[in-house]
Design a protein around this motif. Structure first.
Motif, PDB file in Angstrom:
ATOM      1  N   PHE A 109      -0.610   8.620   5.378  1.00  0.00           N
ATOM      2  CA  PHE A 109      -2.082   9.021   5.035  1.00  0.00           C
ATOM      3  C   PHE A 109      -2.942   9.591   6.333  1.00  0.00           C
ATOM      4  O   PHE A 109      -2.869   9.017   7.336  1.00  0.00           O
ATOM      5  CB  PHE A 109      -2.868   8.071   4.225  1.00  0.00           C
ATOM      6  CG  PHE A 109      -4.227   8.170   3.925  1.00  0.00           C
ATOM      7  CD1 PHE A 109      -4.826   8.764   2.819  1.00  0.00           C
ATOM      8  CD2 PHE A 109      -5.376   8.043   4.957  1.00  0.00           C
ATOM      9  CE1 PHE A 109      -5.907   9.108   2.492  1.00  0.00           C
ATOM     10  CE2 PHE A 109      -6.733   8.440   4.561  1.00  0.00           C
ATOM     11  CZ  PHE A 109      -6.933   8.989   3.225  1.00  0.00           C
ATOM     12  N   THR A 110      -3.643  10.880   5.919  1.00  0.00           N
ATOM     13  CA  THR A 110      -4.345  11.080   7.033  1.00  0.00           C
ATOM     14  C   THR A 110      -5.487  11.670   6.641  1.00  0.00           C
ATOM     15  O   THR A 110      -5.836  11.917   5.390  1.00  0.00           O
ATOM     16  CB  THR A 110      -3.630  12.640   7.668  1.00  0.00           C
ATOM     17  OG1 THR A 110      -3.799  13.782   6.804  1.00  0.00           O
ATOM     18  CG2 THR A 110      -1.941  12.415   7.704  1.00  0.00           C
ATOM     19  N   HIS A 111      -6.489  11.615   7.498  1.00  0.00           N
ATOM     20  CA  HIS A 111      -7.995  12.357   7.418  1.00  0.00           C
ATOM     21  C   HIS A 111      -8.381  12.754   8.767  1.00  0.00           C
ATOM     22  O   HIS A 111      -7.976  12.645   9.960  1.00  0.00           O
ATOM     23  CB  HIS A 111      -8.762  11.199   6.841  1.00  0.00           C
ATOM     24  CG  HIS A 111      -9.896  10.536   7.841  1.00  0.00           C
ATOM     25  ND1 HIS A 111      -9.347   9.166   8.312  1.00  0.00           N
ATOM     26  CD2 HIS A 111     -10.996  10.740   8.359  1.00  0.00           C
ATOM     27  CE1 HIS A 111     -10.214   8.722   9.197  1.00  0.00           C
ATOM     28  NE2 HIS A 111     -11.137   9.667   9.254  1.00  0.00           N
TER      29      HIS A 111
ATOM     30  N   MET B  62      -2.944   4.582   1.378  1.00  0.00           N
ATOM     31  CA  MET B  62      -3.757   5.382   0.631  1.00  0.00           C
ATOM     32  C   MET B  62      -5.517   5.391   1.407  1.00  0.00           C
ATOM     33  O   MET B  62      -6.207   6.149   0.842  1.00  0.00           O
ATOM     34  CB  MET B  62      -4.089   4.902  -0.670  1.00  0.00           C
ATOM     35  CG  MET B  62      -2.964   4.830  -1.528  1.00  0.00           C
ATOM     36  SD  MET B  62      -3.304   4.236  -3.152  1.00  0.00           S
ATOM     37  CE  MET B  62      -1.615   4.407  -3.873  1.00  0.00           C
ATOM     38  N   ALA B  63      -5.396   5.030   2.734  1.00  0.00           N
ATOM     39  CA  ALA B  63      -6.910   4.977   3.182  1.00  0.00           C
ATOM     40  C   ALA B  63      -6.532   4.826   4.695  1.00  0.00           C
ATOM     41  O   ALA B  63      -5.387   4.325   5.312  1.00  0.00           O
ATOM     42  CB  ALA B  63      -7.735   4.063   2.561  1.00  0.00           C
ATOM     43  N   SER B  64      -7.717   4.772   5.559  1.00  0.00           N
ATOM     44  CA  SER B  64      -7.348   4.847   6.785  1.00  0.00           C
ATOM     45  C   SER B  64      -8.186   3.281   7.342  1.00  0.00           C
ATOM     46  O   SER B  64      -8.776   2.694   6.779  1.00  0.00           O
ATOM     47  CB  SER B  64      -8.406   5.783   7.833  1.00  0.00           C
ATOM     48  OG  SER B  64      -7.858   7.353   7.572  1.00  0.00           O
TER      49      SER B  64
ATOM     50  N   TRP C 101      -1.701  13.114   1.650  1.00  0.00           N
ATOM     51  CA  TRP C 101      -0.873  11.870   1.251  1.00  0.00           C
ATOM     52  C   TRP C 101       0.562  12.215   0.808  1.00  0.00           C
ATOM     53  O   TRP C 101       0.873  13.277   0.947  1.00  0.00           O
ATOM     54  CB  TRP C 101      -1.537  11.394  -0.339  1.00  0.00           C
ATOM     55  CG  TRP C 101      -2.907  11.052  -0.249  1.00  0.00           C
ATOM     56  CD1 TRP C 101      -4.056  11.829   0.246  1.00  0.00           C
ATOM     57  CD2 TRP C 101      -3.757  10.035  -0.994  1.00  0.00           C
ATOM     58  NE1 TRP C 101      -5.112  11.487  -0.180  1.00  0.00           N
ATOM     59  CE2 TRP C 101      -4.923  10.355  -0.772  1.00  0.00           C
ATOM     60  CE3 TRP C 101      -2.933   8.947  -1.483  1.00  0.00           C
ATOM     61  CZ2 TRP C 101      -5.731   9.413  -1.209  1.00  0.00           C
ATOM     62  CZ3 TRP C 101      -3.655   8.048  -2.075  1.00  0.00           C
ATOM     63  CH2 TRP C 101      -5.347   8.087  -2.026  1.00  0.00           C
ATOM     64  N   THR C 102       1.500  11.128   0.766  1.00  0.00           N
ATOM     65  CA  THR C 102       2.592  11.434   0.660  1.00  0.00           C
ATOM     66  C   THR C 102       3.219  10.741  -0.870  1.00  0.00           C
ATOM     67  O   THR C 102       2.690  10.088  -1.325  1.00  0.00           O
ATOM     68  CB  THR C 102       3.662  10.726   1.459  1.00  0.00           C
ATOM     69  OG1 THR C 102       3.152   9.313   1.782  1.00  0.00           O
ATOM     70  CG2 THR C 102       3.811  11.356   2.929  1.00  0.00           C
ATOM     71  N   TYR C 103       4.296  11.790  -1.604  1.00  0.00           N
ATOM     72  CA  TYR C 103       4.582  11.275  -2.725  1.00  0.00           C
ATOM     73  C   TYR C 103       6.066  11.570  -3.057  1.00  0.00           C
ATOM     74  O   TYR C 103       6.637  12.573  -2.204  1.00  0.00           O
ATOM     75  CB  TYR C 103       3.961  12.051  -4.053  1.00  0.00           C
ATOM     76  CG  TYR C 103       2.355  11.968  -4.042  1.00  0.00           C
ATOM     77  CD1 TYR C 103       1.901  10.723  -4.762  1.00  0.00           C
ATOM     78  CD2 TYR C 103       1.650  12.658  -3.250  1.00  0.00           C
ATOM     79  CE1 TYR C 103       0.587  10.542  -4.907  1.00  0.00           C
ATOM     80  CE2 TYR C 103       0.262  12.331  -3.234  1.00  0.00           C
ATOM     81  CZ  TYR C 103      -0.301  11.441  -4.127  1.00  0.00           C
ATOM     82  OH  TYR C 103      -1.655  11.004  -4.069  1.00  0.00           O
ATOM     83  N   ASP C 104       6.887  10.800  -3.681  1.00  0.00           N
ATOM     84  CA  ASP C 104       8.200  11.446  -3.986  1.00  0.00           C
ATOM     85  C   ASP C 104       8.396  12.768  -4.632  1.00  0.00           C
ATOM     86  O   ASP C 104       9.174  13.829  -4.289  1.00  0.00           O
ATOM     87  CB  ASP C 104       8.853  10.322  -4.827  1.00  0.00           C
ATOM     88  CG  ASP C 104       9.184   9.178  -4.207  1.00  0.00           C
ATOM     89  OD1 ASP C 104       9.365   9.112  -2.773  1.00  0.00           O
ATOM     90  OD2 ASP C 104       9.230   8.033  -4.778  1.00  0.00           O
ATOM     91  N   ASN C 105       7.358  13.007  -5.448  1.00  0.00           N
ATOM     92  CA  ASN C 105       7.133  14.301  -6.263  1.00  0.00           C
ATOM     93  C   ASN C 105       6.113  14.290  -7.289  1.00  0.00           C
ATOM     94  O   ASN C 105       5.691  13.296  -7.589  1.00  0.00           O
ATOM     95  CB  ASN C 105       8.657  14.639  -6.905  1.00  0.00           C
ATOM     96  CG  ASN C 105       9.015  13.644  -8.009  1.00  0.00           C
ATOM     97  OD1 ASN C 105       8.478  13.439  -8.737  1.00  0.00           O
ATOM     98  ND2 ASN C 105      10.147  13.070  -7.675  1.00  0.00           N
ATOM     99  N   PHE C 106       5.790  15.403  -7.944  1.00  0.00           N
ATOM    100  CA  PHE C 106       5.017  15.586  -8.950  1.00  0.00           C
ATOM    101  C   PHE C 106       5.824  15.790 -10.193  1.00  0.00           C
ATOM    102  O   PHE C 106       6.656  16.601 -10.073  1.00  0.00           O
ATOM    103  CB  PHE C 106       3.947  16.763  -8.863  1.00  0.00           C
ATOM    104  CG  PHE C 106       2.807  16.438  -7.844  1.00  0.00           C
ATOM    105  CD1 PHE C 106       2.612  15.219  -7.305  1.00  0.00           C
ATOM    106  CD2 PHE C 106       2.078  17.459  -7.400  1.00  0.00           C
ATOM    107  CE1 PHE C 106       1.592  14.738  -6.550  1.00  0.00           C
ATOM    108  CE2 PHE C 106       1.155  17.033  -6.270  1.00  0.00           C
ATOM    109  CZ  PHE C 106       0.897  15.805  -5.992  1.00  0.00           C
ATOM    110  N   ASP C 107       5.458  15.086 -11.191  1.00  0.00           N
ATOM    111  CA  ASP C 107       6.142  15.457 -12.613  1.00  0.00           C
ATOM    112  C   ASP C 107       5.614  16.677 -13.472  1.00  0.00           C
ATOM    113  O   ASP C 107       4.677  16.808 -14.052  1.00  0.00           O
ATOM    114  CB  ASP C 107       6.060  14.095 -13.314  1.00  0.00           C
ATOM    115  CG  ASP C 107       6.941  14.271 -14.727  1.00  0.00           C
ATOM    116  OD1 ASP C 107       7.798  15.325 -14.866  1.00  0.00           O
ATOM    117  OD2 ASP C 107       7.139  13.272 -15.336  1.00  0.00           O
ATOM    118  N   ILE C 108       6.536  17.959 -13.068  1.00  0.00           N
ATOM    119  CA  ILE C 108       6.210  19.160 -13.643  1.00  0.00           C
ATOM    120  C   ILE C 108       6.071  19.009 -15.185  1.00  0.00           C
ATOM    121  O   ILE C 108       5.444  19.884 -15.640  1.00  0.00           O
ATOM    122  CB  ILE C 108       6.934  20.318 -13.237  1.00  0.00           C
ATOM    123  CG1 ILE C 108       6.765  20.122 -11.679  1.00  0.00           C
ATOM    124  CG2 ILE C 108       6.752  21.571 -13.797  1.00  0.00           C
ATOM    125  CD1 ILE C 108       5.610  20.607 -10.940  1.00  0.00           C
TER     126      ILE C 108
END
Length: 572
Positions: A34-36, A60-62, A366-373
């Motif tokens: 997570f970055t801001h 999910m937050a700093s 943010w990081t995710y494995d993927n988005f479900d298209i």
């Protein structure tokens, strides 16, 4: 493993580049990231920072405490030294800052000297710093070297070698000199996707079939335009930088009227110029999606800071009465799917749909494995080709049972297509009589609104199933609220309600969130504004008033520790 790194320096020193490169390394290693960012409204000088938190668990937050501070200016030390964690370290170049710090948690690394010696150019000092962070964390350089090669492939072998040699120099120096470094990273796993809020909105627009985007650059919305323009050639999208926001919304309306999915975006000051176009979209029943990226006002305010103070603006701006939909995603993932839903609802009901974001969500990664298209919905609601040509008559604003009328693509129809900003009859011609006026308002507003209301999903509920304490928020407060609930669950029966589909206000038939609130002993509404705009909307729409409010309006986002402290004070 749960580490936070802060890279601080002046605008123009490449702070964002360092932060994004490290974030790519960590996400490529399979860590959750997570970055801001915090930056001033100036091209050169001032003090900016890029903060990264990474862990083998979801983040999910700093946090307030920082483990490694990379200081490229004195302000990074003066402002952030007190944030250092118990075993934290500050790395800096005394020759650049022209000052030597003797405390045990300072590590003097000659960024510039190593850059000149190994990279043949002082500009490589940033790459030395990136390598040094790797060394402090005990990480090898394999992933970084691949990123360097991919990034500079068009620059040639000499540039690639100079960057790699500089990274190695920083890495080796930190390993030898940082004798107090006790950091240890988790084993690498499957790489994760790293995406920012603005990019997720842009990606959602592309996935939804957007073919035209017009905007005038305005922080923090510009990233949406930049992302879509970077993919424009690949996906056949026209991106137009308009001369102002008035032109931008009207260009988008023209493109939509002509038959393609269209979008525009701005921040509050630019959206203020768009409001006449918003009413035009309503009167002509032209679908449009508008991204409203909030920042602190009034006027120019804090141009590069964050706030949630434009909810009422989005709700009530523009003249006349007409349906609109407002979404406020809390994560890039929500931004991706809600942008898709925005296009679907705009086209289906021929209305304007607004996506509210803010600087915090727009710039955070943010990081995710993927988005479900497979969840992406695309239905072409317009009349085209043979389906249109076979019509014996075409009335653009015909009175129907559900208020939704045929939407023809210009050029495909043998029928005359008329549009006017004045009140009109079923064919689109101007009228003056009272009876038609009432029927048109009923058609646009009262017949469509109940159908739109059914499309709205309830808030996300997370935490204790029978909570005594409920915290509520909307938009970008999602991540920090969720992490705070996780932290406090061991001591309190606490849960959260997060609203991302704001207006029309969610019905209770799918999930009775009002019962959750009424059954709780303490309810707290958390907002990045001064007046509790969402709390007021809740009271207006449902009659329910929160027990307590937590409002932050200094232009900075909530951190986990800050919000925990505020909640704890209210509970006690």
């Amino acid at each position: 493993m749960d580490y936070s790194i802060k890279i601080g320096g002046e605008a123009g020193q490449g702070i964002q580049t360092i932060g994004e490169t490290l974030s790519k390394v960590f996400s490529s290693a399979g860590y959750h990231v997570f970055t801001h960012q915090d930056y001033e409204s100036r091209i050169r000088g001032g003090h900016n920072f890029f903060q990264i938190r990474f862990s083998e668990k979801s983040v999910m937050a700093s946090r307030d405490k920082i483990d490694i501070i990379v200081a490229f200016d004195k302000a990074s030390i003066e402002q952030h030294e007190r944030e250092l964690s118990e075993y934290g370290q500050i790395i800096y170049d005394s020759s650049t800052l022209k000052q030597k710090y003797e405390k045990s948690y300072f590590l003097d690394i000659p960024f510039t000297e190593l850059a000149v010696k190994h990279g043949k150019n002082k500009i490589m000092a940033n790459t030395v710093a990136i390598g040094a962070v790797h060394g402090m964390l005990g990480m090898e350089l394999d992933i970084l070297i691949k990123i360097i090669k991919d990034t500079f492939i068009k620059k040639g072998e000499d540039i690639i070698k100079a960057n790699i040699d500089s990274a190695i120099a920083g890495h080796d120096y930190a390993i030898k000199q940082c004798l107090k470094c006790s950091f240890a990273t988790a084993p690498f796993t499957k790489p994760k996707m790293l995406i920012a809020g603005n990019d997720a909105i842009g990606l959602g627009a592309i996935a939804s079939g957007c073919k035209f985007y017009a905007a005038y650059p305005m922080t923090p919305s510009t990233g949406i335009m930049l992302y879509i323009s970077s993919k424009a050639k690949e996906y056949g999208i026209i991106v137009e930088q308009a001369e102002d926001e008035i032109s931008a919304i009207n260009m988008a309306l023209g493109a939509s009227f002509a038959g393609v999915r269209a979008m525009t975006g701005s921040s509050g000051g630019g959206f203020a110029l768009m409001v006449e176009g918003l009413s035009l979209a309503a009167m002509t029943e032209t679908p449009i999606v508008i991204a409203l990226a909030q920042r602190p006002g009034p006027a120019t305010g804090f141009p590069t800071r964050t706030e949630q103070a434009e909810l009422q603006f989005a709700l009530y701006t523009a003249h006349g009465e007409f349906p609109r939909v407002i979404f406020a995603p809390g994560t890039p993932e929500q931004a991706f799917y809600l942008t898709n839903k925005a296009f679907d609802i705009a086209e289906k009901y021929q209305i304007p749909v607004l996506i509210l974001t803010d600087q915090y969500l727009a710039d955070s990664q943010w990081t995710y494995d993927n988005f479900d298209i497979s969840k992406i919905k695309y239905i072409d609601y317009r009349l085209r080709g043979d389906a249109l040509k076979s019509l014996k008559e075409y009335k653009r604003h015909a009175f129907t049972n559900n208020g939704i009328t045929p939407l023809a693509v210009l050029g495909d129809s043998k029928h005359l297509v008329v549009a006017d900003s004045d009140e009109h009859d079923e064919e689109g011609h101007i009228i003056e009589d009272a009876e038609t006026r009432v029927k048109m308002v009923d058609k646009r507003l009262f017949k469509k609104l109940p159908l739109i209301h059914k499309e709205i999903e309830p808030p996300l509920f997370y935490g204790h199933q029978n909570p005594e304490i409920v915290i509520s928020g909307w938009g970008s407060t999602y991540g920090v609220m969720k992490e705070v609930v996780d932290e406090l669950l061991s001591n309190w029966d606490i849960a959260m309600l997060h609203f991302s589909e704001i207006y029309p206000f969610p019905p209770t038939n799918k999930f009775n969130y009002l019962k959750v609130l009424k059954d709780a002993k303490i309810t707290i509404c958390i907002e990045n504004n001064a007046t509790g705009q969402f709390a007021k909307l809740m009271r207006t729409e449902t009659g329910y008033s929160f027990n307590q409010l937590i409002n932050k309006y200094d232009g900075r986002p909530f951190t986990i520790e800050f919000l925990m402290g505020e909640i704890d004070a209210l509970i006690r």
